[in-house]
Design a protein around this motif. Sequence first.
Motif, short mmCIF file in Angstrom:
data_model
loop_
_atom_site.label_atom_id
_atom_site.label_comp_id
_atom_site.label_asym_id
_atom_site.label_seq_id
_atom_site.Cartn_x
_atom_site.Cartn_y
_atom_site.Cartn_z
N ALA A 116 -2.22 18.34 -23.98
CA ALA A 116 -2.19 17.75 -23.53
C ALA A 116 -2.95 17.52 -22.77
N TYR A 117 -4.00 17.79 -22.73
CA TYR A 117 -5.24 16.84 -22.64
C TYR A 117 -5.30 15.41 -22.04
N ILE A 118 -4.38 14.87 -22.93
CA ILE A 118 -4.82 13.56 -22.71
C ILE A 118 -4.23 13.20 -20.85
N PHE A 119 -3.22 14.19 -20.81
CA PHE A 119 -2.76 13.85 -19.03
C PHE A 119 -3.79 14.58 -18.12
N PHE A 120 -4.89 15.04 -18.19
CA PHE A 120 -5.14 15.48 -17.67
C PHE A 120 -6.16 14.31 -17.22
N PHE A 121 -6.27 13.59 -18.29
CA PHE A 121 -6.96 12.05 -18.01
C PHE A 121 -6.94 10.85 -17.20
N PHE A 122 -4.96 11.02 -17.05
CA PHE A 122 -4.42 9.86 -16.96
C PHE A 122 -3.83 10.87 -14.81
N SER A 123 -4.40 12.06 -15.06
CA SER A 123 -3.82 12.56 -13.46
C SER A 123 -6.12 11.93 -12.14
N ALA A 124 -6.37 12.79 -13.67
CA ALA A 124 -7.49 12.03 -12.32
C ALA A 124 -7.85 9.90 -12.03
N TRP A 125 -7.80 9.80 -13.21
CA TRP A 125 -7.40 7.96 -12.66
C TRP A 125 -6.34 7.78 -11.27
N ILE A 126 -5.34 8.64 -11.34
CA ILE A 126 -4.10 8.56 -10.65
C ILE A 126 -4.78 8.95 -9.22
N LEU A 127 -5.06 10.42 -9.32
CA LEU A 127 -6.23 10.43 -8.47
C LEU A 127 -7.38 9.15 -7.50
N ALA A 128 -7.97 8.91 -8.79
CA ALA A 128 -8.83 7.99 -8.52
C ALA A 128 -8.31 6.39 -7.64
N MET A 129 -7.24 6.09 -8.15
CA MET A 129 -5.93 4.89 -7.56
C MET A 129 -5.28 5.17 -6.60
N GLY A 130 -5.31 6.30 -6.23
CA GLY A 130 -4.64 7.14 -4.73
C GLY A 130 -5.67 6.66 -3.47
N LEU A 131 -6.83 7.36 -3.81
CA LEU A 131 -7.88 7.05 -2.84
C LEU A 131 -8.39 5.03 -2.49
N ARG A 166 0.14 -0.84 -0.12
CA ARG A 166 0.28 0.05 0.22
C ARG A 166 0.97 1.11 -0.32
N THR A 167 1.95 1.14 1.06
CA THR A 167 2.76 2.90 0.48
C THR A 167 3.78 2.87 -0.17
N LEU A 168 4.04 1.12 -1.55
CA LEU A 168 4.42 2.18 -2.32
C LEU A 168 3.68 2.82 -3.55
N LEU A 169 2.56 1.59 -3.80
CA LEU A 169 1.31 2.63 -4.12
C LEU A 169 0.65 3.87 -3.88
N LEU A 170 0.92 4.41 -2.82
CA LEU A 170 0.27 5.18 -2.41
C LEU A 170 1.56 6.57 -2.98
N GLN A 171 2.88 6.08 -2.74
CA GLN A 171 3.75 7.16 -2.87
C GLN A 171 4.08 7.13 -4.23
N ALA A 172 3.66 5.86 -5.68
CA ALA A 172 3.37 6.43 -6.80
C ALA A 172 2.13 7.37 -7.42
N CYS A 173 0.88 6.56 -6.38
CA CYS A 173 0.21 8.09 -6.67
C CYS A 173 0.04 8.91 -6.75
N VAL A 174 1.50 9.91 -5.70
CA VAL A 174 1.27 10.67 -5.40
C VAL A 174 2.57 11.11 -6.41
N GLN A 175 3.92 10.24 -6.11
CA GLN A 175 4.79 10.61 -7.69
C GLN A 175 4.18 10.64 -8.53
N MET A 176 3.24 10.26 -9.20
CA MET A 176 2.52 9.79 -10.61
C MET A 176 1.76 11.33 -10.96
N PHE A 177 0.97 12.28 -9.86
CA PHE A 177 0.51 13.39 -9.70
C PHE A 177 0.97 14.63 -9.71
N ILE A 178 2.09 14.57 -9.14
CA ILE A 178 2.43 15.60 -8.90
C ILE A 178 3.26 15.88 -10.23
#
Length: 315
Positions: free
Chosen positions: A258-273, A233-245
């Motif tokens: 760059a709009y596709i990166f907003f799409f990826f960002s939304a999924w990364i946020l959902a993954m973190g939660l 869980r710790t690895l996944l959570l830090q990966a979410c933060v790292q990718m989101f930033i």
Amino acid sequence: MASTFFIAGAILCCVSEFKWMLIFGRIHFGFGVGFGNEAVPLFLTEIAPIQHRGAVNILFQLFVTIGIFTANLINYGTSLIHPHGWRISLGLAAVPGTVLLLGSSIITETPASLIQRGKEQEGKAALKKVRGVEQVDAEFHQIVLACEHGRQVKQPFKKIFRKSGIPALVVSNMIQVFQQFTGINAIMFYAPVLFQTLGFQSDASLFSSVITGLVNVCATFVSIYTVDKVGRRTLLLQACVQMFISMAFLSMLCHFEAYIFFFFSAWILAMGLFVLFLLPETKGVPIEQVEERLWKQHPVWKKFFKDEGKSCEMA
């Protein structure tokens, strides 16, 4: 089967004279990846010692990243060979496919697989071989009990969709969904195109993808070292933060849509939660005890086991 599909795909792509042959070869590669991605992690999970299960599983990902890095190097080299460099690049995929084919004929079945099919003595012998010790009675007994419990399930596909099967079904599927939709495959597969869009020349873009592959390999080594120390869980959570930033750097891509990166960002946020609230930590927990020690103790997923427990008592 995976290695056979890889070899067939490599041959088809290498000798392609028409578009349909190239597409058909790529489809064979897809089947090879699918079979391999299912069989290898399962194999590693069943033979890995509990205290090193995370690291052993990541070895699969390590060799995937090494494969990607190697492919990037080959693509960079064959790009200088005209006009058939791409044939060499795709045809060389038969080499790891052949290694996989030979390796698959040498390795033994896992102890759990043998025991599950009624070959208990062979399973115990395989367990001794894998562990390198003679005293494996405790672990052998756990595997036997788990297999006996599994045999009692007469309709496995129906059980998956029972209430108690929902937690594992949701978690296992969502992890795969997040892996695809958070953008890593888009970056790895289309890295040369992305770098060309940013202004790199063709050769430079291929070399840049080599750098991306090298970073990928190095990061996997970090995961192997830390996964059984800090947990999944710790690895996944830090990966979410790292990718989101890292998606905040959109200003650097001023010439890129760059709009596709907003799409990826939304999924990364959902993954973190999802990881934060719904993913239990499996570090140090034997596979046979996951249900009792994790699912039934989790603040959200334990609700899916209450009614079933009562019905079992009544029965």
